[in-house]
Scaffold this motif. Structure first.
Motif, PDB file in Angstrom:
ATOM      1  N   UNK A 241       2.648  -5.183  33.203  1.00 43.97           N
ATOM      2  CA  UNK A 241       2.722  -4.658  31.839  1.00 43.97           C
ATOM      3  C   UNK A 241       1.696  -3.554  31.614  1.00 43.97           C
ATOM      4  N   UNK A 242       0.495  -3.740  32.149  1.00 44.72           N
ATOM      5  CA  UNK A 242      -0.541  -2.711  32.037  1.00 44.72           C
ATOM      6  C   UNK A 242      -0.125  -1.451  32.786  1.00 44.72           C
ATOM      7  N   UNK A 243       0.440  -1.634  33.972  1.00 40.67           N
ATOM      8  CA  UNK A 243       0.903  -0.502  34.775  1.00 40.67           C
ATOM      9  C   UNK A 243       1.967   0.298  34.014  1.00 40.67           C
ATOM     10  N   UNK A 248       3.348   5.178  30.743  1.00 39.61           N
ATOM     11  CA  UNK A 248       3.915   5.856  29.572  1.00 39.61           C
ATOM     12  C   UNK A 248       2.865   6.679  28.840  1.00 39.61           C
ATOM     13  N   UNK A 249       1.664   6.144  28.681  1.00 40.43           N
ATOM     14  CA  UNK A 249       0.593   6.869  27.984  1.00 40.43           C
ATOM     15  C   UNK A 249       0.180   8.120  28.748  1.00 40.43           C
ATOM     16  N   UNK A 261       4.598  16.795  38.637  1.00 38.66           N
ATOM     17  CA  UNK A 261       3.151  16.531  38.609  1.00 38.66           C
ATOM     18  C   UNK A 261       2.833  15.396  37.638  1.00 38.66           C
ATOM     19  N   UNK A 262       3.491  15.395  36.473  1.00 41.07           N
ATOM     20  CA  UNK A 262       3.247  14.340  35.488  1.00 41.07           C
ATOM     21  C   UNK A 262       3.587  12.968  36.052  1.00 41.07           C
ATOM     22  N   UNK A 269      -2.343   7.109  38.548  1.00 44.46           N
ATOM     23  CA  UNK A 269      -3.364   6.660  37.597  1.00 44.46           C
ATOM     24  C   UNK A 269      -3.098   5.258  37.083  1.00 44.46           C
ATOM     25  N   UNK A 270      -1.833   4.991  36.733  1.00 40.90           N
ATOM     26  CA  UNK A 270      -1.486   3.663  36.222  1.00 40.90           C
ATOM     27  C   UNK A 270      -1.656   2.595  37.297  1.00 40.90           C
ATOM     28  N   UNK A 271      -1.250   2.912  38.524  1.00 42.30           N
ATOM     29  CA  UNK A 271      -1.341   1.931  39.597  1.00 42.30           C
ATOM     30  C   UNK A 271      -2.798   1.625  39.960  1.00 42.30           C
TER      31      UNK A 271
END
Length: 359
Positions: A241-243, A248-249, A261-262, A269-271
């Motif tokens: 859920x955090x990932x 999305x953020x 790139x995004x 970054x999320x991982x």
């Protein structure tokens, strides 16, 4: 050296004095019986054990459970008897553990002074009640699946515990039958050698004398066995859920960059953040018992890299050979890897330090 016999008893019948007499005649002189809050009409039995056979009787004012009785007896043994004996043998009060088997357990403990010795019954015999046969086979299968090791009798009350293990088992959780399960799980986690001695399979009157509560005690046992896996599952779910939320953020925060790139930066970054969270939770909350070995951070990320490669390779294999669509293939592969990762994290990444490392 001598051994001490520990017998927890709650409302025993007249078989107990006869059983203790046989033990005394066989040469066992350090016998500790725990009166676990038995009814007043049973007190004459314990008085006979003291006066006729010289047993030490420890008493609970109320019934506190087999686990508490064993721990209190182990504590007494550690303080007062451990210098005279090489270890303890726990036996049930209904006489289902023969004196000959107890003698063989003592011999096995002398031969394996750093091992937990279990008296193993044969559950394929026709005399075994169906509930005992099914219950033991189910529990040993679940324990093997989640912890490894091959324990054929997970519910045996006949156990030999050498002096090297007594103090360690004094602090284990469990006040009733789950204490004996906690003993096995601790031995498996800490790589304590487990030896099994085949014993006679004796059930008196269909095991009517047992105080095992099928629902409540089974729940307590399986809560111990599956508790860590449940916490691991919650940790993994919250990490996912955090990932997803961070992905999305970060996509929104990197709005001016190109799509490729995004997505790349948001994914990485999320991982990274979710994996750091998962590592911290697993280390501090999920696999937190005992002192962990060194290098957990490096081991964790080695496992992450291996799991990622296995996931990609497995999905590719299923899609090409089994002709499965990508999503079902990924669900199957990642589901298997999820369980394998649990075993690896428990046994390697966050493994407790062995006795040699502690000393």
């Amino acid at each position: 050296m001598a051994v001490s016999i520990l017998i927890p008893a709650f409302n025993p019948d007249l078989n107990l004095p006869a059983y203790v007499r046989e033990l005394c005649e066989a040469g066992f002189s350090h016998i500790v019986v725990i009166d676990d809050g038995s009814f007043q009409e049973k007190q004459e039995i314990f008085q006979r054990l003291e006066t006729e056979y010289g047993c030490l009787v420890l008493r609970h004012a109320v019934n506190m459970g087999k686990g508490r009785a064993l721990k209190d007896a182990l504590n007494y043994y550690q303080v007062f008897l451990s210098r005279e004996c090489s270890g303890v043998i726990t036996a049930d009060c209904d006489g289902q553990h023969t004196v000959e088997d107890i003698r063989r357990m003592g011999q096995a403990m002398e031969e394996h002074p750093d091992s937990l010795i279990l008296g193993a019954r044969d559950f394929d015999q026709k005399s075994v009640p169906a509930k005992s046969r099914v219950g033991n086979k189910l529990t040993r299968t679940v324990m093997r699946l989640f912890y490894g090791g091959k324990i054929s009798d997970t519910q045996t009350g006949l156990r030999a515990i050498p002096n090297s293990l007594v103090e360690e088992y004094l602090t284990l959780p469990g006040e009733r039958f789950e204490f004996e399960t906690a003993m096995l799980l601790t031995a498996l986690r800490r790589k304590t050698r487990i030896e099994e001695v085949p014993i006679q399979t004796v059930y008196l009157d269909g095991n009517k004398s047992t105080h095992f509560r099928p629902v409540a005690d089974s729940w307590a046992i399986y809560k111990l066995i599956l508790g860590t896996f449940f916490k691991y599952s919650l940790s993994s779910l919250s990490s996912c859920l955090i990932d997803f939320a961070l992905f999305q953020l970060l996509l929104l925060a990197l709005g001016s960059l190109s799509w490729e790139v995004k997505v790349t930066l948001a994914t990485v970054g999320a991982r990274v953040c979710s994996s750091l969270y998962n590592y911290a939770v697993n280390r501090q909350l999920v696999f937190s018992r005992g002192r962990l070995g060194k290098g957990t951070f490096l081991k964790y990320y080695i496992l992450c890299a291996a799991q990622m490669l296995c996931s990609a390779g497995g999905v590719l294999l299923f899609c090409q050979w089994a002709r499965l669509p990508e999503l079902p293939a990924k669900i199957v592969v990642d589901g298997v890897l999820f369980f394998i990762s649990y075993r690896i994290q428990r046994n390697w990444v966050f493994a407790e330090r062995g006795e040699k490392e502690k000393s």
